[in-house]
Design a protein around this motif. Structure first.
Motif, PDB file in Angstrom:
ATOM      1  N   PHE A   1       0.833  -1.204   0.000  1.00  0.00           N
ATOM      2  CA  PHE A   1       0.000   0.000   0.000  1.00  0.00           C
ATOM      3  C   PHE A   1       0.869   1.256   0.000  1.00  0.00           C
ATOM      4  O   PHE A   1       2.036   1.227   0.378  1.00  0.00           O
ATOM      5  CB  PHE A   1      -0.882  -0.015   1.265  1.00  0.00           C
ATOM      6  N   SER A   2       0.268   2.375  -0.449  1.00  0.00           N
ATOM      7  CA  SER A   2       0.872   3.699  -0.342  1.00  0.00           C
ATOM      8  C   SER A   2      -0.252   4.697  -0.087  1.00  0.00           C
ATOM      9  O   SER A   2      -1.428   4.374  -0.242  1.00  0.00           O
ATOM     10  CB  SER A   2       1.630   4.065  -1.618  1.00  0.00           C
ATOM     11  N   GLU A   3       0.112   5.906   0.271  1.00  0.00           N
ATOM     12  CA  GLU A   3      -0.910   6.897   0.615  1.00  0.00           C
ATOM     13  C   GLU A   3      -1.771   7.304  -0.593  1.00  0.00           C
ATOM     14  O   GLU A   3      -2.847   7.867  -0.433  1.00  0.00           O
ATOM     15  CB  GLU A   3      -0.253   8.141   1.206  1.00  0.00           C
TER      16      GLU A   3
ATOM     17  N   GLU B   1     -10.782  -1.091   0.628  1.00  0.00           N
ATOM     18  CA  GLU B   1     -12.088  -1.246   1.283  1.00  0.00           C
ATOM     19  C   GLU B   1     -12.294  -2.719   1.614  1.00  0.00           C
ATOM     20  O   GLU B   1     -12.262  -3.571   0.722  1.00  0.00           O
ATOM     21  CB  GLU B   1     -13.205  -0.734   0.380  1.00  0.00           C
ATOM     22  N   PHE B   2     -12.493  -3.021   2.907  1.00  0.00           N
ATOM     23  CA  PHE B   2     -12.733  -4.386   3.356  1.00  0.00           C
ATOM     24  C   PHE B   2     -14.233  -4.666   3.368  1.00  0.00           C
ATOM     25  O   PHE B   2     -15.032  -3.866   3.863  1.00  0.00           O
ATOM     26  CB  PHE B   2     -12.151  -4.600   4.759  1.00  0.00           C
TER      27      PHE B   2
ATOM     28  N   ASN C   1      -8.250  -3.298  -3.518  1.00  0.00           N
ATOM     29  CA  ASN C   1      -7.085  -2.435  -3.324  1.00  0.00           C
ATOM     30  C   ASN C   1      -6.699  -1.829  -4.667  1.00  0.00           C
ATOM     31  O   ASN C   1      -6.547  -2.544  -5.661  1.00  0.00           O
ATOM     32  CB  ASN C   1      -5.908  -3.261  -2.761  1.00  0.00           C
ATOM     33  N   THR C   2      -6.522  -0.537  -4.730  1.00  0.00           N
ATOM     34  CA  THR C   2      -6.140   0.126  -5.975  1.00  0.00           C
ATOM     35  C   THR C   2      -4.656  -0.037  -6.272  1.00  0.00           C
ATOM     36  O   THR C   2      -4.204   0.361  -7.337  1.00  0.00           O
ATOM     37  CB  THR C   2      -6.481   1.629  -5.916  1.00  0.00           C
ATOM     38  N   ASN C   3      -3.902  -0.607  -5.352  1.00  0.00           N
ATOM     39  CA  ASN C   3      -2.460  -0.782  -5.539  1.00  0.00           C
ATOM     40  C   ASN C   3      -2.198  -1.982  -6.453  1.00  0.00           C
ATOM     41  O   ASN C   3      -2.524  -3.122  -6.107  1.00  0.00           O
ATOM     42  CB  ASN C   3      -1.784  -0.995  -4.173  1.00  0.00           C
ATOM     43  N   GLN C   4      -1.593  -1.715  -7.615  1.00  0.00           N
ATOM     44  CA  GLN C   4      -1.325  -2.768  -8.590  1.00  0.00           C
ATOM     45  C   GLN C   4      -0.327  -3.793  -8.057  1.00  0.00           C
ATOM     46  O   GLN C   4      -0.461  -4.991  -8.288  1.00  0.00           O
ATOM     47  CB  GLN C   4      -0.787  -2.154  -9.890  1.00  0.00           C
TER      48      GLN C   4
END
Length: 325
Positions: free
Chosen positions: A106-108, A113-114, A126-129
């Protein structure tokens, strides 16, 4: 008008709070009495993710009655790092297998969303690729480990070396999968083809399911086909070059042969006649010197011109200037 202003303030505040949230969602407690109503956020070192004793929380979030929680962006780095969320039981339960933690990249700049579910931490988006690729690799590794453990129970304890070799194969396969994910597998195969062919042979002889290493077999087949086509193309070019070279050599030999006019295919008497012609003797002088008739001399000369492919005495003299008789 006043109520409209209040509504706008409320909406803008909600949007601002939502924008500040990086991690949010729900935990799924079977009973709130069994769990502490708090979630701990920790940062894990990539090189030491297994050692949880050294992990210290960087933030704590309260869990609402409906299970909702959130963490603001201020707790996260602007670059990708590994984070861990975990909850603690109030009372320990023997042989507890319920998931009480979750790890993610993750990053800022990202957002998680769980969702609600059957486990404490359910599925999440998660939007983190990088996290999506990491989770795929973890699933792949978990699948291999489960398969290995299932096979391990069937192996004779006296054959421990079989288990060790299978474990080594699994580690190699995981490493190859990582190379494939990073688009580096084709290059490594081209540099070490023998290693990968031998490894594929070992995998086929092992209890590991073919579906787990099918991606490797597919790449090897494709690259081997390309190599064969390239070798065939190179072979064709070499054959063409060799053919041109042989043809050129033949033409050159033919020209040199005509230029030197070898005597090997002339009879003995024809060689004598040719030698006297080269000395400048007339047909009558040749007949007198060889004790043959003039007509016989003419017959020999006609045969010499035909065999040496010359048109007359002058051409014969020109082509044999300086040549030994």
């Amino acid at each position: 008008m006043k109520s409209l202003v209040l509504l706008l303030v409320f909406v803008l505040s909600g949007l601002q709070l939502s924008a500040q949230q990086a991690v949010s969602g729900f935990v799924n407690f079977d009973s709130s009495a069994n769990w502490k109503p708090q979630i701990y956020l920790s940062h894990l070192s990539v090189s030491n993710t297994a050692n949880q004793s050294e992990v210290k929380p960087i933030a704590i979030a309260d869990v609402q009655k409906n299970g909702f929680f959130k963490f603001d962006k201020k707790h996260f780095s602007d670059s990708n790092k590994i984070y861990r969320l975990h909850v603690e039981r109030i009372r320990k339960i023997v042989n507890d297998t319920v998931t009480k933690e979750v790890r993610f990249m993750f990053s800022e700049k990202d957002k998680i969303e769980f969702k609600k579910g059957s486990q404490v931490f359910g599925t999440y988006t998660n939007t983190n690729q990088g996290d999506r690729e990491w989770q795929k690799l973890k699933t792949f590794e978990s699948k291999l480990v489960k398969q290995y453990l299932a096979q391990e129970n069937k192996i004779d304890p006296r054959k421990g070396f079989v288990k060790d070799s299978l474990q080594i194969l699994m580690v190699k396969l995981i490493g190859i999968k990582q190379l494939a994910d990073k688009k580096l597998l084709d290059k490594d195969i081209s540099e070490n083809p023998t290693y990968y062919l031998e490894l594929l042979s070992e995998l086929k002889e092992s209890p590991i399911e073919a579906s787990e290493y099918w991606f490797l077999e597919k790449r090897l087949a494709y690259l081997t086909q390309l190599a064969m086509e390239q070798d065939l193309k190179t072979s064709r070019w070499l054959n063409m070059i060799l053919l041109v070279f042989v043809a050129g050599l033949g033409i050159l030999s033919f020209k040199l042969g005509r230029r030197t006019l070898p005597n090997a295919h002339l009879s003995r008497q024809e060689k004598n006649v040719k030698a006297l012609i080269l000395e400048g003797k007339t047909n009558k002088e040749i007949a007198n010197e060889l004790f043959i008739s003039l007509s016989t001399v003419k017959t020999h000369i006609t045969s010499i011109y035909s065999k040496l492919n010359v048109k007359g005495r002058q051409e014969l003299l020109q082509k044999n200037t300086g040549a030994s008789t």
